[in-house]
Each structure stands twice: as C-alpha cells, then as structure tokens.
Design an enzyme around this catalytic site. Structure first.
Site, PDB file in Angstrom:
ATOM      1  CD  GLU A 279      17.932  75.724 -12.473  1.00 53.06           C
ATOM      2  OE1 GLU A 279      17.600  75.104 -11.366  1.00 53.06           O
ATOM      3  OE2 GLU A 279      18.309  77.152 -12.220  1.00 53.06           O
ATOM      4  N   PRO A 280      19.493  70.389 -15.195  1.00 47.19           N
ATOM      5  CG  PRO A 280      20.029  69.414 -17.330  1.00 47.19           C
ATOM      6  CD  PRO A 280      19.338  70.810 -16.683  1.00 47.19           C
ATOM      7  N   GLY A 281      21.447  68.187 -13.065  1.00 47.31           N
ATOM      8  CA  GLY A 281      22.705  67.932 -12.574  1.00 47.31           C
ATOM      9  C   GLY A 281      22.972  66.569 -12.672  1.00 47.31           C
ATOM     10  NE  ARG A 282      19.567  62.619  -8.759  1.00 50.33           N
ATOM     11  CZ  ARG A 282      20.194  62.699  -7.478  1.00 50.33           C
ATOM     12  NH1 ARG A 282      21.210  61.642  -7.067  1.00 50.33           N
ATOM     13  NH2 ARG A 282      19.648  63.456  -6.504  1.00 50.33           N
ATOM     14  CE1 TYR A 323      20.258  63.311   0.607  1.00 50.81           C
ATOM     15  CE2 TYR A 323      21.981  62.434  -0.669  1.00 50.81           C
ATOM     16  CZ  TYR A 323      21.527  63.319  -0.274  1.00 50.81           C
ATOM     17  OH  TYR A 323      22.065  64.679  -0.274  1.00 50.81           O
ATOM     18  CB  CYS A 350      36.281  54.890  13.162  1.00 49.38           C
ATOM     19  SG  CYS A 350      38.260  54.642  13.006  1.00 49.38           S
ATOM     20  CD  GLU A 351      29.911  57.121  11.743  1.00 54.23           C
ATOM     21  OE1 GLU A 351      30.676  57.664  11.966  1.00 54.23           O
ATOM     22  OE2 GLU A 351      28.800  57.470  11.502  1.00 54.23           O
ATOM     23  CE1 TYR A 379      23.887  67.419  -6.476  1.00 48.64           C
ATOM     24  CE2 TYR A 379      22.794  65.735  -7.503  1.00 48.64           C
ATOM     25  CZ  TYR A 379      22.914  67.027  -7.234  1.00 48.64           C
ATOM     26  OH  TYR A 379      22.162  67.882  -8.045  1.00 48.64           O
TER      27      TYR A 379
HETATM   28  N1  LLP Z   1      18.612  73.276  -9.712  1.00 50.48           N
HETATM   29  C1  LLP Z   1      18.251  73.498  -8.321  1.00 50.48           C
HETATM   30  C2  LLP Z   1      17.872  74.808  -7.696  1.00 50.48           C
HETATM   31  C3  LLP Z   1      18.553  72.627  -7.406  1.00 50.48           C
HETATM   32  O1  LLP Z   1      18.493  72.887  -6.136  1.00 50.48           O
HETATM   33  C4  LLP Z   1      19.137  71.363  -8.003  1.00 50.48           C
HETATM   34  C5  LLP Z   1      19.546  70.186  -6.904  1.00 50.48           C
HETATM   35  C6  LLP Z   1      19.229  71.071  -9.209  1.00 50.48           C
HETATM   36  C7  LLP Z   1      18.781  72.068 -10.048  1.00 50.48           C
HETATM   37  C8  LLP Z   1      19.872  69.877  -9.625  1.00 50.48           C
HETATM   38  O2  LLP Z   1      19.269  68.777  -9.450  1.00 50.48           O
HETATM   39  P1  LLP Z   1      19.169  67.206 -10.221  1.00 50.48           P
HETATM   40  O3  LLP Z   1      19.129  67.592 -11.701  1.00 50.48           O
HETATM   41  O4  LLP Z   1      20.718  67.100  -9.907  1.00 50.48           O
HETATM   42  O5  LLP Z   1      18.225  66.581  -9.571  1.00 50.48           O
HETATM   43  N2  LLP Z   1      22.649  65.712  -2.631  1.00 50.48           N
HETATM   44  C9  LLP Z   1      21.610  65.029  -3.266  1.00 50.48           C
HETATM   45  C10 LLP Z   1      20.875  65.929  -4.321  1.00 50.48           C
HETATM   46  C11 LLP Z   1      20.607  67.342  -3.859  1.00 50.48           C
HETATM   47  C12 LLP Z   1      20.092  68.242  -5.019  1.00 50.48           C
HETATM   48  C13 LLP Z   1      20.021  69.673  -4.621  1.00 50.48           C
HETATM   49  N3  LLP Z   1      19.558  70.428  -5.709  1.00 50.48           N
HETATM   50  C14 LLP Z   1      21.676  63.665  -3.712  1.00 50.48           C
HETATM   51  O6  LLP Z   1      22.991  63.223  -3.493  1.00 50.48           O
HETATM   52  O7  LLP Z   1      20.800  62.837  -4.095  1.00 50.48           O
END
Ligand code: LLP
Length: 420
Positions: A279-282, A323, A350-351, A379
C-alpha cells in the site's frame, strides 16, 4: 552532491526557468496563482509502473494499492485506476472519492481504526472487496451492520519499530491500530473472525510506519506475522512505508529493492502461494509534486537571520510543524544561480512556528520571486487546512506541456459555504 528531489523530467528551459511536466513553473504561477500544488503526472505513472514491474518480475500473484490518504484527489484516484492499481481507503470520504473516480469496488480495501456504522454500511452496499478489521468492537459492529458476507483481513501490530518519527510508527504493540501479536489479541481476533458467519477471513494486514529508509524492519514484520500462519491466510497485505528523498542528502532504497525484500520475506516464511499486497502512498506521489509560492516580504535582522515570507505556510504544509520535516527550496526562475544567500522561509500565518524551512541556501531572493519547494506531493494537500481563513491551493497536473487544475483554488466565499 546529490540531486534536488525534483520530479523526474524536470529541466531548466531555454530561458533558464524550471519546467515541470513540460510546463514553465513561472508561467504556471501566473496562470493559476500561488500557492499551488504542481504535479508531474509522468512521475506518478512511472512509479506505479515501477511497483508493478518489480512484482511482475517474480510473480503474478500481487496487488499494488494506492494509499489514497497521501493524495485524495479524484484525478489521482482515476490515474491510478487507469494504471491498474487497487486502492486503500481510510474513511467513507476516501471510499466515496475512489468510487466516483471509477475504481472497481472489488479492488477497494477499506481501513480505519474506528469505522462507523454508516461507513461499514456504505462499504457493504457498494460491494467493497475487503475490509481490514481493526478491533473487537468493529468485529461486533460488522456482524450487526453488514448486509452480506464480507471478505476481511485482520490488522496486526507485529511489534516492530522502524526508525522514523514516532507519530508515524504504527507497528508497535502500543498503538491505536490493529491487534497485538505479543499480547495474543491477534490470535484471538483470528479465532473470533473464523467463527463468524458474516466475516470471511482471507488474510493478514500490517503497516509498520511511514517514511522508512531501512528495509530490514519490513522483513522482521513478515517473520513476526509467520507466527499466525494458517490455511485461511491467502493474502498478506504488508502496508506502505517506503521513504522518499525530501532533500539532497536523502537516499531512500529503490522501489525494486523494497519490493524484492518483501517478496523474498513472504516466500521464506509463508511459501509461494500467498498473494502479496502493498500500500504505497508517499512513494507514489511524494516526489511527483512540488509547491510553488510567491515571495512577498524579505526581513533581514542583521547578525541574526533573514526571513522570506511566502503566500502559504502551515495551512498548505503542516509537516514541518507536526514532524519537524525538513524541506529544501529553489527560486524557480534562477535554479542555476549560485545559492549564496541563507534564509528562513516563513509562511503568512499568525504564528511564530509557521516556518516552512529553516536555513536554506537560495540564489538571492527578491520580492515577487516564485519559490518552489520539492517533494510536497504526499500529505500536503491531504492535510491542508484553513487556518487564518487561508483558502486551500489548487492541485495542478502537468503532462507533456499541458497543465490542468484538477482541484480548483478555494475562494473566500468557500470559507463561508457551510455557515448557517
Ligand atoms: N497503509 C496504511 C494502513 C497506512 O496507515 C498508511 C499511512 C499507508 C498505507 C501509506 O503509507 P506511506 O506509503 O505513505 O508511507 N501524515 C504523515 C504520514 C501518515 C501515514 C499514515 N498511514 C506524513 O505526512 O508523514
């Protein structure tokens, strides 16, 4: 020196300006205004394909899921659906967007540590392929709410802690997510689910954290899950987490190295018949996107520091404040001039904590310059907010020299749209 983490295909054009996806960044700023999130579509496609071909070299028994929390924009869902990916949604809202973008419901995996009755009911009515069970209360709720038998995975916290910011570590026992391995709750959840006639247990899920550079913890997680192995376990969803470069000094592992390690670990522990999901996001969208701002004021405090203030800040990128995330930047019209001026990039909020980048070296900035911050594709938009009544920026997709606003800029009127 390593390269700036620009989207692939970024060039300096004949008039010396940065060009992303074939579009001159300073022209994008004039056409769409600032701040704006700008994406190179080709990089998103390339990364989706890199994940799929890394798997396909070894097996056809896999699915790559777009973790849509990183960029929940209909156009991004549509793009990854076109590329043949599946999708991870973490709420009814993300589910609604994935469906609207045309995702086949059987390719949707629904997460959440506190899914509501309404969300479970929607998932069931829409024929979502898999739910990822997160708690005993949720198992009870599923049995009460779901209209029919549902394929499910059980989410396990395997007790592995990768080195990343503690807010984005999720694999340890002390977590709000999932069922613990060490305390025996994962084994109990499996037993409980197998005994249910509404729930059809087909596998396990784990996600140990995000922005991870060392790949060994991913192997340790699979080894830990091995303790729960059973005939019912046909799917292993190993979550996301691969890190990206935010600055010139970062060198994350490649998609190939990361995928190979996961495949090998699963084969060693579970054999060849288990289907592997990730499950890649970033790592799909992070470096594909940049944020562009206009420099509005420059404040020199002799002997202390120089602040340059841009027209966005903690409303469009919360990551430095949440972070302590580090970014780099460049003046889009002079990317190759010597970076001889150290400045601190502040937002307009304003911070005092509204600082996007501390001590970055730029070609001497001037009021009106377009400042480009790379690696903001993940994100950024998804955690944007309206602090100080700041309208959220548009999302611009660039491909082959064509730019399109796939999310428009918010207006001042939008800020009052829900007021009664
Ligand atoms: N699968 C699950 C169940 C997750 O909770 C997440 C991310 C992903 C996949 C995707 O992870 P990635 O490949 O993007 O690392 N807001 C934070 C990141 C929070 C990630 C939450 N879960 C940031 O800006 O760094």
């Amino acid at each position: 020196m390593a390269a700036m983490p620009y989207p692939s295909g970024t060039i300096t054009n004949s008039i010396g300006h940065l060009e992303i996806g074939g579009c001159d960044v300073t022209e994008l700023a004039s056409e769409f205004g600032t701040p704006a999130y700008v994406f190179a579509v080709a990089e998103m496609r390339d990364r989706a394909r890199a994940y799929q071909s890394a798997f396909a070299a070894h097996t056809d028994h896999f699915e790559v899921l777009f973790a849509s929390k990183a960029l929940p924009v209909t156009a991004a869902y549509r793009l990854f659906a076109e590329e043949g990916l599946s999708v991870d949604v973490a709420s009814g809202g993300e589910l609604t967007m994935a469906l609207a973008a045309g995702f086949d419901p059987s390719k949707i995996y629904m997460h959440g540590n506190n899914k509501t009755d309404a969300e479970l009911d929607l998932a069931s009515r829409m024929d979502v392929g898999h739910l990822i069970l997160d708690s005993f209360d949720e198992i009870d709720r599923c049995e009460r709410v779901l209209g029919k038998t549902q394929d499910v995975l059980v989410r396990v916290t395997p007790g592995i802690k990768p080195s990343t910011h503690s807010f984005i570590q999720t694999g340890q026992l002390d977590s709000k997510f999932g069922f613990g391995l060490e305390d025996g709750t994962a084994a109990r959840a499996i037993e409980r689910t197998l005994a249910s006639d509404k729930l059809n247990l087909v596998g396990l899920h784990c996600h140990i954290g995000s922005q991870i550079f060392e790949i060994e913890p991913f192997r340790l997680a699979v080894e830990a899950l091995g303790a729960l192995r059973g005939d019912w376990c046909r799917i292993l969803d190993l979550g996301g987490g691969l890190g990206i470069a935010y600055g010139e000094e970062d060198s994350p592992p490649s998609i190939g190295e990361y995928v190979n390690l996961k495949i090998q670990a699963v084969r060693d522990v579970f054999g060849n018949d288990v289907k592997i999901l990730i499950e890649p996001g970033r790592s799909l969208v992070g470096t594909a996107g940049v944020t562009i701002y206009r420099v509005g004021t420059i404040k020199e405090i002799p002997g202390v520091r120089t602040y340059i203030a841009v027209d966005g800040g903690m409303s469009d990128n919360l990551r430095p404040m949440l972070y302590d995330a580090k970014y780099t930047a460049v003046i889009a019209s002079r990317p190759n001039d010597p970076a001889d001026t150290t400045v601190t990039v502040a937002g307009s909020h304003c911070e005092s904590g509204d600082i996007l980048i501390r001590d970055v070296d730029l070609a001497k900035p001037r009021v009106g310059d377009i400042l480009l911050v790379p690696a903001t594709g993940a994100y950024g938009h998804s955690m944007a907010n309206n602090y100080n009544g700041m309208p959220r920026p548009p999302v611009i997709f660039c491909e082959d020299g064509e730019a399109e606003a796939v999310v428009r800029r918010e207006t001042w009127d939008d800020l009052m749209a829900r007021d009664m």
